[in-house]
Design a protein around this motif. Structure first.
Motif, short mmCIF file in Angstrom:
data_model
loop_
_atom_site.label_atom_id
_atom_site.label_comp_id
_atom_site.label_asym_id
_atom_site.label_seq_id
_atom_site.Cartn_x
_atom_site.Cartn_y
_atom_site.Cartn_z
N LEU A 47 17.83 2.74 39.62
CA LEU A 47 18.59 3.24 40.28
C LEU A 47 19.79 2.58 40.61
O LEU A 47 21.04 3.42 40.76
CB LEU A 47 18.39 3.72 42.16
CG LEU A 47 18.74 4.84 42.27
CD1 LEU A 47 18.20 6.19 41.28
CD2 LEU A 47 18.18 5.19 43.85
N LYS A 50 21.75 2.64 37.62
CA LYS A 50 22.52 3.93 37.25
C LYS A 50 22.79 4.89 38.15
O LYS A 50 23.45 5.75 37.80
CB LYS A 50 21.01 4.61 37.01
CG LYS A 50 20.51 4.55 35.42
CD LYS A 50 19.04 5.23 34.91
CE LYS A 50 19.25 6.81 35.15
NZ LYS A 50 18.48 7.09 34.94
N GLU A 51 23.39 3.91 39.06
CA GLU A 51 24.16 4.90 39.68
C GLU A 51 25.35 5.03 39.76
O GLU A 51 25.75 6.20 40.04
CB GLU A 51 24.27 3.64 41.43
CG GLU A 51 24.68 4.69 42.50
CD GLU A 51 25.36 3.81 43.73
OE1 GLU A 51 25.84 4.53 44.62
OE2 GLU A 51 24.72 2.65 43.43
N LEU A 54 24.82 8.56 36.92
CA LEU A 54 24.21 9.25 37.77
C LEU A 54 25.68 10.57 39.10
O LEU A 54 25.43 11.64 38.60
CB LEU A 54 23.04 8.95 39.13
CG LEU A 54 22.47 8.38 39.01
CD1 LEU A 54 20.82 7.73 39.78
CD2 LEU A 54 21.69 10.17 37.88
N GLN A 145 11.33 6.64 41.08
CA GLN A 145 12.55 7.17 40.38
C GLN A 145 13.05 7.91 40.61
O GLN A 145 14.18 8.41 40.74
CB GLN A 145 12.41 6.58 39.16
CG GLN A 145 13.80 5.79 38.14
CD GLN A 145 14.04 5.13 38.76
OE1 GLN A 145 13.88 4.33 39.65
NE2 GLN A 145 15.91 5.21 38.13
N GLU A 149 16.47 9.27 42.08
CA GLU A 149 18.00 9.84 41.00
C GLU A 149 18.03 11.14 42.36
O GLU A 149 19.60 11.00 42.05
CB GLU A 149 17.66 9.54 39.87
CG GLU A 149 17.59 9.12 39.07
CD GLU A 149 16.52 8.91 37.61
OE1 GLU A 149 17.37 9.72 37.66
OE2 GLU A 149 16.68 7.61 36.88
N LYS A 153 21.86 12.31 43.60
CA LYS A 153 22.33 12.64 43.09
C LYS A 153 23.48 13.82 44.03
O LYS A 153 24.07 14.76 43.95
CB LYS A 153 22.10 13.85 41.90
CG LYS A 153 22.22 12.64 40.72
CD LYS A 153 22.11 13.59 39.81
CE LYS A 153 19.78 13.79 38.90
NZ LYS A 153 20.26 14.10 37.76
#
Length: 178
Positions: A47, A50-51, A54, A145, A149, A153
């Motif tokens: 996470l 990918k923050e 996202l 996961q 996410e 978001k």
């Protein structure tokens, strides 16, 4: 046609997740406590990586509401439970719990909300798996996961609309769904 909303450009001035230890503790607290520490740690590492991406993704509100009704309304999707569905439903359930007064609010509210979603996903995956409802190839790691996410978001979207810290934006977001 949905244009989606962008949250890029440094509007948050750093990581929303902050110290992931707090998120991990909340996730563990809200799960069924079956030794999921490494599961949450792995999901949080992914996470964090990918923050920033996202932040530019839109929230599929309709999917999340439908998933929540499916998993928390009628009890499952009869053999077709997916990680994405479990993740979306768990994020909505966390939002519902967060707004139900089980949150302490304050600076760590985003960590609590994201951890709550991940913990709910672990618990829901176990329930669906024990009932034989999980689709082939789906994993608990992926469900956790996906919940993280979705919650991240949702949090970013709520804060962009609210421009405040803490859980106020989540309250207004919840009013759209509940």
């Amino acid at each position: 046609m949905s244009s989606g909303t962008s949250y890029g450009g440094g509007g948050f001035g750093g990581s929303i997740l902050g110290d992931i230890t707090g998120v991990q503790q909340h996730a563990q607290h809200h799960s069924s406590g079956h030794g999921d520490e490494s599961l949450f740690g792995n999901a949080l590492a992914m996470l964090q990586a990918k923050e920033s991406n996202l932040a530019n993704e839109d929230v599929d509100e309709e999917h999340m509401v439908k998933a929540h009704k499916s998993y928390f309304g009628s009890g499952g999707e009869g053999g077709n439970a997916t990680s994405g569905g479990i993740g979306a439903a768990s994020a909505m359930q966390a939002l519902k719990m967060f707004n139900g007064g089980t949150s302490e609010g304050g600076e760590s509210s985003q960590q609590e909300f994201i951890g709550m979603a991940m913990g709910q996903a672990a618990k829901l995956f176990e329930q669906q798996q024990s009932a034989g409802n999980v689709a082939e190839g789906e994993s608990k790691q992926s469900a956790v996961q996906q919940a993280g996410e979705a919650a991240l978001k949702m949090y970013m979207k709520s804060e962009m609309g609210n421009n405040s810290s803490g859980g106020g934006g989540l309250m207004s977001l919840a009013s759209k769904f509940m």
